[in-house]
Scaffold this motif. Sequence first.
Motif, PDB file in Angstrom:
ATOM      1  N   HIS A  20     -17.307 -59.881  13.495  1.00 36.47           N
ATOM      2  CA  HIS A  20     -17.109 -59.772  11.960  1.00 36.47           C
ATOM      3  C   HIS A  20     -17.081 -58.326  11.649  1.00 36.47           C
ATOM      4  CE1 HIS A  20     -18.659 -60.503   7.853  1.00 36.47           C
ATOM      5  NE2 HIS A  20     -17.665 -61.358   7.784  1.00 36.47           N
ATOM      6  N   ASN A  21     -18.028 -57.649  12.141  1.00 35.15           N
ATOM      7  CA  ASN A  21     -18.159 -56.308  11.602  1.00 35.15           C
ATOM      8  C   ASN A  21     -16.958 -55.480  11.929  1.00 35.15           C
ATOM      9  OD1 ASN A  21     -20.777 -56.816  10.341  1.00 35.15           O
ATOM     10  ND2 ASN A  21     -21.766 -55.939  12.052  1.00 35.15           N
ATOM     11  N   MET A  22     -16.588 -55.831  13.068  1.00 32.87           N
ATOM     12  CA  MET A  22     -15.097 -54.956  13.750  1.00 32.87           C
ATOM     13  C   MET A  22     -14.030 -55.456  12.721  1.00 32.87           C
ATOM     14  SD  MET A  22     -15.518 -54.983  17.629  1.00 32.87           S
ATOM     15  CE  MET A  22     -14.008 -55.796  17.981  1.00 32.87           C
ATOM     16  N   ALA A  23     -13.903 -56.575  12.434  1.00 29.36           N
ATOM     17  CA  ALA A  23     -12.653 -56.937  11.527  1.00 29.36           C
ATOM     18  C   ALA A  23     -12.855 -56.256  10.194  1.00 29.36           C
ATOM     19  CB  ALA A  23     -12.913 -58.612  11.463  1.00 29.36           C
ATOM     20  N   LEU A  24     -14.046 -56.525   9.408  1.00 30.14           N
ATOM     21  CA  LEU A  24     -14.322 -55.496   8.285  1.00 30.14           C
ATOM     22  C   LEU A  24     -14.185 -54.184   8.316  1.00 30.14           C
ATOM     23  CD1 LEU A  24     -17.631 -57.326   7.022  1.00 30.14           C
ATOM     24  CD2 LEU A  24     -15.295 -57.799   6.286  1.00 30.14           C
ATOM     25  N   ARG A  25     -14.336 -53.613   9.383  1.00 29.88           N
ATOM     26  CA  ARG A  25     -14.158 -52.074   9.641  1.00 29.88           C
ATOM     27  C   ARG A  25     -12.724 -51.936   9.586  1.00 29.88           C
ATOM     28  NH1 ARG A  25     -17.394 -51.424  13.765  1.00 29.88           N
ATOM     29  NH2 ARG A  25     -19.429 -51.260  12.318  1.00 29.88           N
ATOM     30  N   SER A  26     -12.080 -52.623  10.404  1.00 26.87           N
ATOM     31  CA  SER A  26     -10.612 -52.500  10.595  1.00 26.87           C
ATOM     32  C   SER A  26      -9.784 -52.683   9.270  1.00 26.87           C
ATOM     33  CB  SER A  26      -9.908 -53.491  11.529  1.00 26.87           C
ATOM     34  OG  SER A  26      -8.557 -53.618  11.537  1.00 26.87           O
ATOM     35  N   LYS A  27     -10.364 -53.604   8.238  1.00 28.77           N
ATOM     36  CA  LYS A  27      -9.839 -53.894   7.022  1.00 28.77           C
ATOM     37  C   LYS A  27      -9.897 -52.605   6.210  1.00 28.77           C
ATOM     38  CE  LYS A  27     -10.296 -56.536   2.729  1.00 28.77           C
ATOM     39  NZ  LYS A  27     -11.401 -57.574   2.214  1.00 28.77           N
ATOM     40  N   MET A  28     -11.116 -51.856   6.411  1.00 31.37           N
ATOM     41  CA  MET A  28     -11.467 -50.763   5.543  1.00 31.37           C
ATOM     42  C   MET A  28     -10.424 -49.638   5.981  1.00 31.37           C
ATOM     43  SD  MET A  28     -15.021 -48.481   5.367  1.00 31.37           S
ATOM     44  CE  MET A  28     -14.416 -47.943   6.961  1.00 31.37           C
ATOM     45  N   ARG A  29     -10.393 -49.503   7.274  1.00 36.71           N
ATOM     46  CA  ARG A  29      -9.586 -48.534   7.701  1.00 36.71           C
ATOM     47  C   ARG A  29      -7.919 -48.588   7.149  1.00 36.71           C
ATOM     48  NH1 ARG A  29     -12.394 -48.457  13.729  1.00 36.71           N
ATOM     49  NH2 ARG A  29     -13.983 -47.238  12.865  1.00 36.71           N
ATOM     50  N   THR A  30      -7.467 -49.946   7.291  1.00 34.86           N
ATOM     51  CA  THR A  30      -6.059 -50.010   6.909  1.00 34.86           C
ATOM     52  C   THR A  30      -5.969 -49.745   5.556  1.00 34.86           C
ATOM     53  OG1 THR A  30      -6.186 -52.019   8.549  1.00 34.86           O
ATOM     54  CG2 THR A  30      -4.396 -51.996   6.696  1.00 34.86           C
ATOM     55  N   TYR A  31      -6.932 -49.814   4.667  1.00 30.20           N
ATOM     56  CA  TYR A  31      -6.496 -49.647   3.278  1.00 30.20           C
ATOM     57  C   TYR A  31      -6.677 -48.282   3.195  1.00 30.20           C
ATOM     58  CZ  TYR A  31      -6.781 -54.137   1.118  1.00 30.20           C
ATOM     59  OH  TYR A  31      -6.555 -55.300   0.495  1.00 30.20           O
ATOM     60  N   LEU A  32      -7.536 -47.551   3.802  1.00 27.93           N
ATOM     61  CA  LEU A  32      -7.640 -46.087   3.607  1.00 27.93           C
ATOM     62  C   LEU A  32      -6.272 -45.319   4.288  1.00 27.93           C
ATOM     63  CD1 LEU A  32     -11.112 -45.337   4.876  1.00 27.93           C
ATOM     64  CD2 LEU A  32     -10.432 -45.313   2.560  1.00 27.93           C
ATOM     65  N   SER A  60     -17.437 -52.331  -1.196  1.00 26.78           N
ATOM     66  CA  SER A  60     -17.906 -53.463  -0.448  1.00 26.78           C
ATOM     67  C   SER A  60     -18.539 -53.516   0.848  1.00 26.78           C
ATOM     68  CB  SER A  60     -17.029 -54.806  -0.581  1.00 26.78           C
ATOM     69  OG  SER A  60     -15.990 -54.653   0.358  1.00 26.78           O
ATOM     70  N   MET A  61     -17.653 -52.646   1.499  1.00 30.34           N
ATOM     71  CA  MET A  61     -18.442 -52.189   2.961  1.00 30.34           C
ATOM     72  C   MET A  61     -19.539 -51.624   2.945  1.00 30.34           C
ATOM     73  SD  MET A  61     -15.996 -53.561   4.930  1.00 30.34           S
ATOM     74  CE  MET A  61     -14.813 -54.438   3.781  1.00 30.34           C
ATOM     75  N   VAL A  62     -19.968 -50.742   1.879  1.00 29.86           N
ATOM     76  CA  VAL A  62     -21.342 -50.121   1.813  1.00 29.86           C
ATOM     77  C   VAL A  62     -22.439 -51.259   1.505  1.00 29.86           C
ATOM     78  CG1 VAL A  62     -22.623 -48.729   0.341  1.00 29.86           C
ATOM     79  CG2 VAL A  62     -20.375 -47.921   1.158  1.00 29.86           C
ATOM     80  N   ASN A  63     -21.973 -52.285   0.609  1.00 33.16           N
ATOM     81  CA  ASN A  63     -22.841 -53.373   0.432  1.00 33.16           C
ATOM     82  C   ASN A  63     -23.192 -54.073   1.355  1.00 33.16           C
ATOM     83  OD1 ASN A  63     -23.246 -52.230  -2.494  1.00 33.16           O
ATOM     84  ND2 ASN A  63     -21.516 -53.716  -3.085  1.00 33.16           N
ATOM     85  N   LYS A  64     -22.245 -54.347   2.587  1.00 32.72           N
ATOM     86  CA  LYS A  64     -22.414 -55.009   3.589  1.00 32.72           C
ATOM     87  C   LYS A  64     -23.083 -54.218   4.808  1.00 32.72           C
ATOM     88  CE  LYS A  64     -18.545 -57.776   2.459  1.00 32.72           C
ATOM     89  NZ  LYS A  64     -18.129 -59.154   2.481  1.00 32.72           N
ATOM     90  N   ILE A  66     -21.652 -51.977   6.646  1.00 34.56           N
ATOM     91  CA  ILE A  66     -20.608 -51.591   7.640  1.00 34.56           C
ATOM     92  C   ILE A  66     -20.614 -49.949   7.650  1.00 34.56           C
ATOM     93  CG2 ILE A  66     -18.331 -51.748   8.215  1.00 34.56           C
ATOM     94  CD1 ILE A  66     -19.866 -54.465   8.269  1.00 34.56           C
ATOM     95  N   VAL A  67     -20.553 -49.402   6.564  1.00 31.18           N
ATOM     96  CA  VAL A  67     -20.506 -47.981   6.562  1.00 31.18           C
ATOM     97  C   VAL A  67     -21.751 -47.298   5.683  1.00 31.18           C
ATOM     98  CG1 VAL A  67     -18.124 -47.428   6.851  1.00 31.18           C
ATOM     99  CG2 VAL A  67     -18.838 -47.975   4.784  1.00 31.18           C
ATOM    100  N   HIS A  68     -21.929 -46.122   5.759  1.00 28.76           N
ATOM    101  CA  HIS A  68     -23.050 -45.507   5.134  1.00 28.76           C
ATOM    102  C   HIS A  68     -22.557 -45.204   3.820  1.00 28.76           C
ATOM    103  CE1 HIS A  68     -26.143 -42.631   3.755  1.00 28.76           C
ATOM    104  NE2 HIS A  68     -26.903 -43.411   4.428  1.00 28.76           N
ATOM    105  N   LYS A  69     -23.313 -45.222   2.611  1.00 30.65           N
ATOM    106  CA  LYS A  69     -22.820 -44.777   1.382  1.00 30.65           C
ATOM    107  C   LYS A  69     -22.199 -43.516   1.092  1.00 30.65           C
ATOM    108  CE  LYS A  69     -27.396 -43.283  -0.602  1.00 30.65           C
ATOM    109  NZ  LYS A  69     -28.094 -43.375  -1.690  1.00 30.65           N
ATOM    110  N   ASN A  70     -22.811 -42.289   1.766  1.00 33.41           N
ATOM    111  CA  ASN A  70     -22.505 -41.106   1.850  1.00 33.41           C
ATOM    112  C   ASN A  70     -20.920 -41.111   2.470  1.00 33.41           C
ATOM    113  OD1 ASN A  70     -24.672 -40.577   0.604  1.00 33.41           O
ATOM    114  ND2 ASN A  70     -25.544 -39.251   2.357  1.00 33.41           N
TER     115      ASN A  70
END
Length: 88
Positions: A20-32, A60-64, A66-70
């Motif tokens: 699940h986390n890998m899918a979310l991280r992949s989604k984030m990278r795609t948007y970036l 939303s990745m920060v809230n979940k 997945i990545v640090h806020k900084n």
Amino acid sequence: MANIKSAQKRARQSVKNRAHNMALRSKMRTYLKRVITAIESGDRAAAEASYKAAMPVLDSMVNKGIVHKNKAARHKSRLNARIKDLSA
């Protein structure tokens, strides 16, 4: 494999959570990457539109967790600076 029942369950859960986390991280990278490709093409309007679409995903990745806020703040700052440089 673990011998204790609770440890077996934890192992199963960690496999599921990792996927699940890998899918979310992949989604984030795609948007970036969409923002970066728009910036590199030189289209400011497309870059701003993709930036606006990517920021809620990043937050939303920060809230979940997945990545640090900084890290998210660093991405936002650098992408925004690159978009501003397009007009100059």
